[in-house]
Design a protein around this motif. Sequence first.
Motif, short mmCIF file in Angstrom:
data_model
loop_
_atom_site.label_atom_id
_atom_site.label_comp_id
_atom_site.label_asym_id
_atom_site.label_seq_id
_atom_site.Cartn_x
_atom_site.Cartn_y
_atom_site.Cartn_z
N TYR A 85 0.82 -1.20 0.00
CA TYR A 85 0.00 0.00 0.00
C TYR A 85 0.87 1.26 0.00
N LEU A 86 0.29 2.32 -0.51
CA LEU A 86 0.86 3.65 -0.35
C LEU A 86 -0.27 4.53 0.17
N GLN A 87 -0.23 4.79 1.46
CA GLN A 87 -1.21 5.68 2.08
C GLN A 87 -0.72 7.10 1.92
N MET A 88 -1.57 7.94 1.34
CA MET A 88 -1.19 9.32 1.06
C MET A 88 -2.11 10.26 1.82
N TYR A 89 -1.52 11.11 2.62
CA TYR A 89 -2.25 12.12 3.38
C TYR A 89 -1.82 13.51 2.93
N ASP A 90 -2.64 14.50 3.30
CA ASP A 90 -2.31 15.91 3.03
C ASP A 90 -1.88 16.09 1.58
N LEU A 91 -2.66 15.60 0.68
CA LEU A 91 -2.32 15.66 -0.73
C LEU A 91 -2.26 17.10 -1.23
N LYS A 92 -1.35 17.31 -2.17
CA LYS A 92 -1.13 18.63 -2.75
C LYS A 92 -1.32 18.54 -4.26
N PRO A 93 -1.65 19.64 -4.91
CA PRO A 93 -1.80 19.59 -6.37
C PRO A 93 -0.56 19.03 -7.07
N GLU A 94 0.60 19.27 -6.53
CA GLU A 94 1.83 18.77 -7.16
C GLU A 94 2.00 17.25 -7.00
N ASP A 95 1.11 16.62 -6.25
CA ASP A 95 1.13 15.16 -6.18
C ASP A 95 0.39 14.53 -7.36
N THR A 96 -0.25 15.35 -8.17
CA THR A 96 -0.97 14.84 -9.33
C THR A 96 0.00 14.14 -10.28
N ALA A 97 -0.31 12.89 -10.59
CA ALA A 97 0.57 12.09 -11.44
C ALA A 97 -0.06 10.72 -11.65
N VAL A 98 0.51 9.97 -12.55
CA VAL A 98 0.22 8.54 -12.63
C VAL A 98 1.21 7.84 -11.70
N TYR A 99 0.67 7.04 -10.80
CA TYR A 99 1.49 6.35 -9.81
C TYR A 99 1.68 4.90 -10.23
N TYR A 100 2.93 4.47 -10.18
CA TYR A 100 3.30 3.11 -10.57
C TYR A 100 3.95 2.40 -9.39
N CYS A 101 3.66 1.12 -9.26
CA CYS A 101 4.48 0.32 -8.36
C CYS A 101 5.40 -0.56 -9.21
N ALA A 102 6.52 -0.89 -8.64
CA ALA A 102 7.52 -1.68 -9.33
C ALA A 102 8.17 -2.64 -8.33
N ALA A 103 8.65 -3.75 -8.84
CA ALA A 103 9.24 -4.77 -7.98
C ALA A 103 10.59 -5.21 -8.52
N GLU A 104 11.45 -5.55 -7.61
CA GLU A 104 12.76 -6.06 -8.00
C GLU A 104 13.18 -7.10 -6.98
N ALA A 105 13.55 -8.29 -7.48
CA ALA A 105 13.98 -9.37 -6.60
C ALA A 105 15.39 -9.14 -6.11
N GLN A 106 15.64 -9.58 -4.89
CA GLN A 106 16.99 -9.52 -4.30
C GLN A 106 17.58 -8.13 -4.41
N HIS A 107 16.76 -7.16 -4.09
CA HIS A 107 17.18 -5.76 -4.19
C HIS A 107 16.95 -5.05 -2.87
N PHE A 108 17.91 -4.22 -2.50
CA PHE A 108 17.73 -3.36 -1.35
C PHE A 108 17.48 -1.94 -1.85
N CYS A 109 16.46 -1.33 -1.30
CA CYS A 109 16.12 0.02 -1.70
C CYS A 109 17.30 0.95 -1.45
N GLU A 110 17.41 1.94 -2.30
CA GLU A 110 18.44 2.97 -2.16
C GLU A 110 17.77 4.30 -1.90
N PRO A 111 18.43 5.18 -1.15
CA PRO A 111 17.81 6.49 -0.84
C PRO A 111 17.46 7.32 -2.07
N ASP A 112 18.16 7.09 -3.19
CA ASP A 112 17.86 7.91 -4.37
C ASP A 112 16.61 7.44 -5.11
N LEU A 113 16.05 6.29 -4.71
CA LEU A 113 14.79 5.79 -5.29
C LEU A 113 14.82 5.83 -6.82
#
Length: 131
Positions: A85-113
């Motif tokens: 899930y992605l729970q989104m609060y306090d939405l702003k007009p600049e949050d307008t976009a198409v939102y995608y989820c993506a998956a990667e096996a054996q991967h550790f998230c990096e701060p640069d996303l």
Amino acid sequence: QLMLVESGGGLAQPGGSLKLSCTATGSTEDFDYYAIGWFRQAPGKEREEREGVSCLNSLDERTYYSESVEGRFTISRDKDRQIVYLQMYDLKPEDTAVYYCAAEAQHFCEPDLAPVDFTLWGRGTQVTVSP
């Protein structure tokens, strides 16, 4: 083959909230071992300009957020239902976009996303924030 389906997008007013879902379908037996990222593509932007929003590690459940959503969005995983899930609060007009989820096996998230770190993508769900 694992596939991802996003849902939960829609129209929200500024200050409102939405909860997006990323549901695993197909061959889901290893879904828990995938890092899951949420990304967004703003209007007029190209695919290469997708912005990382949040990421969730598979093993240690560590989470990462972009500065623009830190404190407003929360990523979480329901292992039983195989949904992230992605729970989104306090939405702003600049949050307008198409939102995608993506998956990667054996991967550790990096701060640069970085979107390039992910190879399996859903089709996206539209989020529009407008009065």
